[in-house]
Design a protein around this motif. Structure first.
Motif, PDB file in Angstrom:
ATOM      1  N   GLU A  10       0.822  -1.208   0.000  1.00 28.57           N
ATOM      2  CA  GLU A  10       0.000   0.000   0.000  1.00 28.57           C
ATOM      3  C   GLU A  10       0.854   1.256   0.000  1.00 28.57           C
ATOM      4  O   GLU A  10       0.407   2.324  -0.439  1.00 28.57           O
ATOM      5  CB  GLU A  10      -0.931  -0.014   1.213  1.00 28.57           C
ATOM      6  CG  GLU A  10      -2.119   0.917   1.096  1.00 28.57           C
ATOM      7  CD  GLU A  10      -3.197   0.605   2.120  1.00 28.57           C
ATOM      8  OE1 GLU A  10      -4.276   1.208   2.007  1.00 28.57           O
ATOM      9  OE2 GLU A  10      -2.966  -0.233   3.008  1.00 28.57           O
ATOM     10  N   GLY A  15      -3.536   3.670  -3.997  1.00 28.15           N
ATOM     11  CA  GLY A  15      -4.941   3.346  -4.220  1.00 28.15           C
ATOM     12  C   GLY A  15      -5.841   3.905  -3.140  1.00 28.15           C
ATOM     13  O   GLY A  15      -5.386   4.567  -2.203  1.00 28.15           O
ATOM     14  N   GLY A  19      -7.928  -1.249   0.679  1.00 29.79           N
ATOM     15  CA  GLY A  19      -7.615  -2.327  -0.247  1.00 29.79           C
ATOM     16  C   GLY A  19      -7.022  -3.528   0.468  1.00 29.79           C
ATOM     17  O   GLY A  19      -6.353  -3.386   1.496  1.00 29.79           O
ATOM     18  N   ALA A  35      -6.108  -8.385  -5.651  1.00 33.77           N
ATOM     19  CA  ALA A  35      -6.455  -7.310  -4.715  1.00 33.77           C
ATOM     20  C   ALA A  35      -7.814  -6.748  -5.083  1.00 33.77           C
ATOM     21  O   ALA A  35      -8.214  -6.774  -6.252  1.00 33.77           O
ATOM     22  CB  ALA A  35      -5.413  -6.200  -4.747  1.00 33.77           C
ATOM     23  N   HIS A  36      -8.528  -6.246  -4.078  1.00 38.24           N
ATOM     24  CA  HIS A  36      -9.804  -5.602  -4.379  1.00 38.24           C
ATOM     25  C   HIS A  36     -10.010  -4.405  -3.454  1.00 38.24           C
ATOM     26  O   HIS A  36      -9.449  -4.329  -2.356  1.00 38.24           O
ATOM     27  CB  HIS A  36     -10.973  -6.589  -4.273  1.00 38.24           C
ATOM     28  CG  HIS A  36     -11.434  -6.863  -2.877  1.00 38.24           C
ATOM     29  ND1 HIS A  36     -10.746  -7.680  -1.996  1.00 38.24           N
ATOM     30  CD2 HIS A  36     -12.532  -6.423  -2.195  1.00 38.24           C
ATOM     31  CE1 HIS A  36     -11.391  -7.736  -0.850  1.00 38.24           C
ATOM     32  NE2 HIS A  36     -12.471  -6.974  -0.939  1.00 38.24           N
ATOM     33  N   TRP A  37     -10.829  -3.467  -3.943  1.00 41.41           N
ATOM     34  CA  TRP A  37     -11.167  -2.248  -3.230  1.00 41.41           C
ATOM     35  C   TRP A  37     -12.672  -2.045  -3.321  1.00 41.41           C
ATOM     36  O   TRP A  37     -13.284  -2.314  -4.368  1.00 41.41           O
ATOM     37  CB  TRP A  37     -10.490  -1.039  -3.852  1.00 41.41           C
ATOM     38  CG  TRP A  37      -8.990  -1.047  -3.859  1.00 41.41           C
ATOM     39  CD1 TRP A  37      -8.161  -0.435  -2.980  1.00 41.41           C
ATOM     40  CD2 TRP A  37      -8.130  -1.658  -4.835  1.00 41.41           C
ATOM     41  NE1 TRP A  37      -6.846  -0.623  -3.325  1.00 41.41           N
ATOM     42  CE2 TRP A  37      -6.801  -1.381  -4.457  1.00 41.41           C
ATOM     43  CE3 TRP A  37      -8.357  -2.431  -5.980  1.00 41.41           C
ATOM     44  CZ2 TRP A  37      -5.697  -1.831  -5.182  1.00 41.41           C
ATOM     45  CZ3 TRP A  37      -7.264  -2.889  -6.712  1.00 41.41           C
ATOM     46  CH2 TRP A  37      -5.963  -2.596  -6.311  1.00 41.41           C
ATOM     47  N   GLY A  61      -3.314   0.838  -8.551  1.00 45.11           N
ATOM     48  CA  GLY A  61      -3.899   1.522  -7.411  1.00 45.11           C
ATOM     49  C   GLY A  61      -4.586   2.814  -7.797  1.00 45.11           C
ATOM     50  O   GLY A  61      -5.688   3.122  -7.326  1.00 45.11           O
ATOM     51  N   ALA A  64      -7.835   2.055  -9.515  1.00 46.37           N
ATOM     52  CA  ALA A  64      -8.834   1.652  -8.528  1.00 46.37           C
ATOM     53  C   ALA A  64      -9.414   2.877  -7.825  1.00 46.37           C
ATOM     54  O   ALA A  64     -10.627   2.958  -7.586  1.00 46.37           O
ATOM     55  CB  ALA A  64      -8.209   0.696  -7.514  1.00 46.37           C
ATOM     56  N   LYS A  65      -8.547   3.845  -7.511  1.00 46.14           N
ATOM     57  CA  LYS A  65      -9.027   5.073  -6.855  1.00 46.14           C
ATOM     58  C   LYS A  65     -10.010   5.816  -7.750  1.00 46.14           C
ATOM     59  O   LYS A  65     -11.041   6.324  -7.293  1.00 46.14           O
ATOM     60  CB  LYS A  65      -7.840   5.981  -6.515  1.00 46.14           C
ATOM     61  CG  LYS A  65      -8.245   7.264  -5.814  1.00 46.14           C
ATOM     62  CD  LYS A  65      -7.049   8.188  -5.588  1.00 46.14           C
ATOM     63  CE  LYS A  65      -6.101   7.634  -4.563  1.00 46.14           C
ATOM     64  NZ  LYS A  65      -4.995   8.591  -4.261  1.00 46.14           N
TER      65      LYS A  65
END
Length: 325
Positions: A10, A15, A19, A35-37, A61, A64-65
């Protein structure tokens, strides 16, 4: 299918908060990392980011954000042979796969995990570069994606006129001569972003994003990967040929192509999209290979278009469900 906590860097991912990463084992016994968010509150669905060759989940990341800020859950995967997933050769710097279709084992494991985690539906896929080839086959084989999108998809590999015959000769004769696990001539075992300065790179015109990629690999060199094996090259070329022979799937898709693309075959992408009835091709002026990692004024509108594309597919899917009930 069992899964367990996996390392997630991280500190360099950039991200959204919250996460988490997981180890899981594919049907053929390879360990991969996912990985998941999740966004706060209700989600419009889950965007599954299928990375390209040499990539890893931390690199996505920022993507994903972008999706979490638009109320989508997000997921990404370390394919076999890269990131922290099982490397497949004694020299871990070489990207390798025995058969290109082996990546579909990773896709199936990813979808199984998404079900176990109860990630919000509808599910969508974005395939970048090599992930575009993996993602397109998954869609063709009926994966549960309400819509798809691609960025610089590897539906053909770009070679200069001089390198094309040499590369094909290497791909098809190298393995026969016992050189299948060696790298093609003129390639390097060093990571591209660590060996290539920003000036003249073929990935992005955004200096900050390029520096992010370099910083990630300096901080965590175990994520780095160099050239592919000649077997990977043979398998990739065969997969591109197969994909171009298929009828476009009945799946709404949005594809982005940088006008300066120099890694994958622009002609193949244009030809494929010209025959995709529910598909749209958007060309990014002055864009390089990684349109999701171009300058903010470029990538921002790309994420907006992707979100709108997925939301439209969701609305159409809901209408079809109502009409059929």
């Amino acid at each position: 299918m069992e899964f367990s906590p996996a390392p997630f860097f991280e500190d360099v991912a950039g991200g959204p908060a919250g996460g988490s990463a997981h180890w899981l084992t594919t049907q053929d016994g390879k360990r991969i990392r996912i990985a998941h968010w999740l966004p706060e509150g209700d989600a419009h669905g889950t965007v599954m980011l299928f990375p390209g060759r040499t990539e890893y989940i931390e690199k996505y990341g920022n993507a994903a954000k972008e999706f979490v800020s638009r109320s989508f859950a997000s997921l990404s995967v370390d394919w076999r042979g890269q990131g922290l997933a099982d490397r497949l050769l004694p020299d871990v710097r070489i990207g390798h796969v025995e058969r290109f279709t082996d990546y579909q084992h990773d896709v199936r494991a990813t979808l199984d995990l998404a079900r176990q985690l109860n990630l919000p539906k509808p599910w969508y896929v974005i395939g970048h570069s090599m992930g575009g080839a993996i993602g397109m086959r998954a869609v063709l084989e009926g994966a549960d994606f309400a819509a798809s999108a691609f960025t610089g998809p590897m539906w053909g590999i770009y070679f200069s006129p001089i390198m094309k015959p040499l590369s094909q000769l290497t791909a098809y004769w190298g393995p026969r001569l016992g050189l299948g696990e060696k790298t093609p001539p003129t390639t390097s075992l060093d990571s591209y972003v660590l060996s290539q300065p920003f000036e003249g790179n073929v990935l992005t015109r955004d200096r900050d994003m390029y520096q992010m990629m370099r910083d990630q690999l300096v901080a965590h060199p175990e994520l780095a990967l160099g050239a592919p094996s000649t077997i990977w090259l043979r398998e990739a070329l065969d997969e591109c040929t197969w994909l171009m022979e298929q009828t476009a799937p009945d799946n709404p898709t949005l594809t982005f192509l940088g006008s300066h693309e120099q890694i994958v075959d622009r002609k193949a992408i244009r030809a494929r999209m010209a025959n995709w009835p529910s598909g749209t091709l958007v060309e990014i002026p002055d864009g390089e290979h990684e349109v999701l990692m171009e300058a903010p004024e470029v990538r921002g509108p790309v994420f907006d278009q992707l979100a709108a594309h997925f939301l439209t597919a969701q609305i159409l899917s809901e209408k079809e469900t109502v009409m059929s009930s």
